[in-house]
Design an enzyme around this catalytic site. Structure first.
Site, PDB file in Angstrom:
ATOM      1  N   ASP A 195       0.850  -1.187   0.000  1.00 57.86           N
ATOM      2  CA  ASP A 195       0.000   0.000   0.000  1.00 57.86           C
ATOM      3  C   ASP A 195       0.897   1.252   0.000  1.00 57.86           C
ATOM      4  O   ASP A 195       1.733   1.390  -0.889  1.00 57.86           O
ATOM      5  CB  ASP A 195      -0.957  -0.052   1.193  1.00 57.86           C
ATOM      6  CG  ASP A 195      -2.045   1.000   1.146  1.00 57.86           C
ATOM      7  OD1 ASP A 195      -3.015   0.823   0.387  1.00 57.86           O
ATOM      8  OD2 ASP A 195      -1.926   2.010   1.860  1.00 57.86           O
ATOM      9  N   TYR A 307      -1.877  11.409   1.945  1.00 57.65           N
ATOM     10  CA  TYR A 307      -2.717  11.571   0.754  1.00 57.65           C
ATOM     11  C   TYR A 307      -2.828  13.041   0.347  1.00 57.65           C
ATOM     12  O   TYR A 307      -2.883  13.355  -0.848  1.00 57.65           O
ATOM     13  CB  TYR A 307      -4.107  10.999   1.021  1.00 57.65           C
ATOM     14  CG  TYR A 307      -4.127   9.509   1.203  1.00 57.65           C
ATOM     15  CD1 TYR A 307      -4.230   8.658   0.110  1.00 57.65           C
ATOM     16  CD2 TYR A 307      -4.046   8.938   2.465  1.00 57.65           C
ATOM     17  CE1 TYR A 307      -4.254   7.283   0.268  1.00 57.65           C
ATOM     18  CE2 TYR A 307      -4.071   7.566   2.641  1.00 57.65           C
ATOM     19  CZ  TYR A 307      -4.169   6.744   1.539  1.00 57.65           C
ATOM     20  OH  TYR A 307      -4.195   5.381   1.700  1.00 57.65           O
ATOM     21  N   HIS A 362      -6.877  -6.846  -0.866  1.00 57.13           N
ATOM     22  CA  HIS A 362      -5.819  -5.837  -0.822  1.00 57.13           C
ATOM     23  C   HIS A 362      -4.834  -6.093   0.317  1.00 57.13           C
ATOM     24  O   HIS A 362      -3.679  -5.683   0.233  1.00 57.13           O
ATOM     25  CB  HIS A 362      -6.472  -4.459  -0.650  1.00 57.13           C
ATOM     26  CG  HIS A 362      -5.507  -3.326  -0.548  1.00 57.13           C
ATOM     27  ND1 HIS A 362      -4.836  -2.820  -1.638  1.00 57.13           N
ATOM     28  CD2 HIS A 362      -5.102  -2.583   0.519  1.00 57.13           C
ATOM     29  CE1 HIS A 362      -4.060  -1.814  -1.255  1.00 57.13           C
ATOM     30  NE2 HIS A 362      -4.204  -1.654   0.044  1.00 57.13           N
TER      31      HIS A 362
END
Length: 388
Positions: A195, A307, A362
């Site tokens: 990730d 982010y 994921h």
């Protein structure tokens, strides 16, 4: 109903049936609970439910309603009970003060001290704990270090969005490799990222290839490949819509913390986005190993700042990283299209390898630790076959 709605919005705690006394925040302060009619004094707060084995009376924090929702993540809340992280079976816990920034980063290590370094980088919303299954699997041949990135887990959390710029995050990883890598004269490591850790691994292997002997990336796109793929496949934009939500101020923190971090729990455990294999689904105590650091004062904003800085004008490496690369991808990743794996393979050097894990989500490090350990071991030993 209005009182219940206000209580849910302003006090991010899950609604549970009360026990001996009211165990929820009330609105307004000192007003009775809508469920049981009883109330703690203003400013008091108790967790409504405790994982098995934890004392029911430990901890406590200031009532969120009394101060408004911003206090929930702004630094005035108390402490969530610390979960029982199994550090002893997984490895030894240590901290490293970085020479450049002076930050202290927490990590868990296992394996012979003089063995080659394997550095594990976690993603969002996790910390070092996501590597707990791989630490014993890889530590027979390597010195394995599972790092808490800046602002995550037990590592220090400097305030402000600018403290989490991409170049600073890469500088932290570079300092860790130079401090722990082998040999000391020319430190290198095997870099493994999942990730967000994989995003950082792509960048570091491209900008500092001398520090990376081999590269392993799990369910993490390279920024350049991701941009080109999303332009051709708009469905990926829908999968990544949370990226755009996280660009907003304060709203992501509010939404993620509502109802005792229900959205975070959903990401990790739901039938669509969570771990697919029932045998490896997270227990309540394992979930709390992630929620503990997020629930601390100022603990939720730092990983979201990753982010918020994603779309800054940091140059995107156009050339594939020189180190030998192994790419691992879950076929049922809800956030990243499985076709991103072959798209990366076409961009990478011919020696790169892709392994698509059928039925995997994921969250590969926690759902498929044994297949991952086998694939990584073969890759590091040079015994795996080429191709996808």
């Amino acid at each position: 109903m209005p009182r219940r709605l206000l209580s849910l919005l302003l006090a991010p705690t899950r609604v549970w049936p009360c026990r001996a006394a009211c165990s929820r925040c009330c609105w307004p302060p000192r007003a009775p609970c809508w469920r049981c009619g009883r109330c703690w004094p203003a400013g008091a707060w108790r967790w409504p439910r405790w994982p098995r084995g934890w004392p029911s009376g430990s901890g406590g924090r200031r009532c969120c309603c009394a101060a408004g929702p911003a206090r929930r993540w702004g630094g005035s809340a108390g402490t969530r009970p610390r979960p029982g992280w199994p550090t002893a079976p997984s490895g030894s816990t240590r901290t490293l003060r970085l020479p450049g920034s002076g930050l202290r980063l927490h990590y868990v290590t296992r394996g012979p001290p003089g063995a080659p370094l394997v550095l594990l980088l976690h993603g969002f919303p996790q910390n070092w704990f996501c590597w707990r299954h791989l630490l014993p699997e890889l530590s027979a041949r390597f010195r394995v270090v599972a790092l808490d990135l800046r602002g995550c887990g037990a590592s220090e959390k400097p305030p402000g969005r600018d403290s989490y710029r991409l170049e600073l995050l890469l500088g932290d990883i570079r300092d860790v490799i130079e401090a722990l890598g082998t040999p000391a004269a020319a430190p290198r490591c095997v870099l493994v990222g999942h990730d967000w850790g994989g995003v950082l691994a792509w960048e570091l292997a491209s900008s500092h290839p001398q520090l990376v002997e081999k590269l392993v990336v799990m369910d993490a796109p390279h920024r350049g490949v991701m941009a080109a793929f999303s332009a051709r496949h708009p469905s990926q934009l829908l999968r990544s819509c949370y990226l755009f939500l996280f660009q907003l101020p304060w709203l992501p923190e509010l939404l993620l913390s509502l109802a005792d971090f229900q959205l975070v729990r959903t990401f990790l455990t739901s039938a669509w986005t969570g771990i697919q294999d029932p045998a490896w689904r997270l227990s309540e105590q394992e979930l709390d190993s992630y929620l503990f650091s997020l629930s601390q004062p100022g603990g939720l904003s730092p990983p979201i700042h990753y982010y918020r800085n994603l779309f800054r004008d940091t140059p995107i490496p156009r050339e594939p990283p020189p180190p030998p690369t192994l790419l691992l991808w879950g076929s049922r990743d809800a956030f990243l299209d499985p076709r991103l794996g072959p798209a990366h393979l076409r961009w990478l050097r011919p020696s790169a390898r892709l392994r698509l894990l059928p039925g995997a989500s994921h969250w590969l490090p926690e759902e498929r630790p044994r297949p991952l350990a086998k694939l990584i071991g073969e890759f590091l030993g040079g015994g795996a076959e080429e191709g996808s």
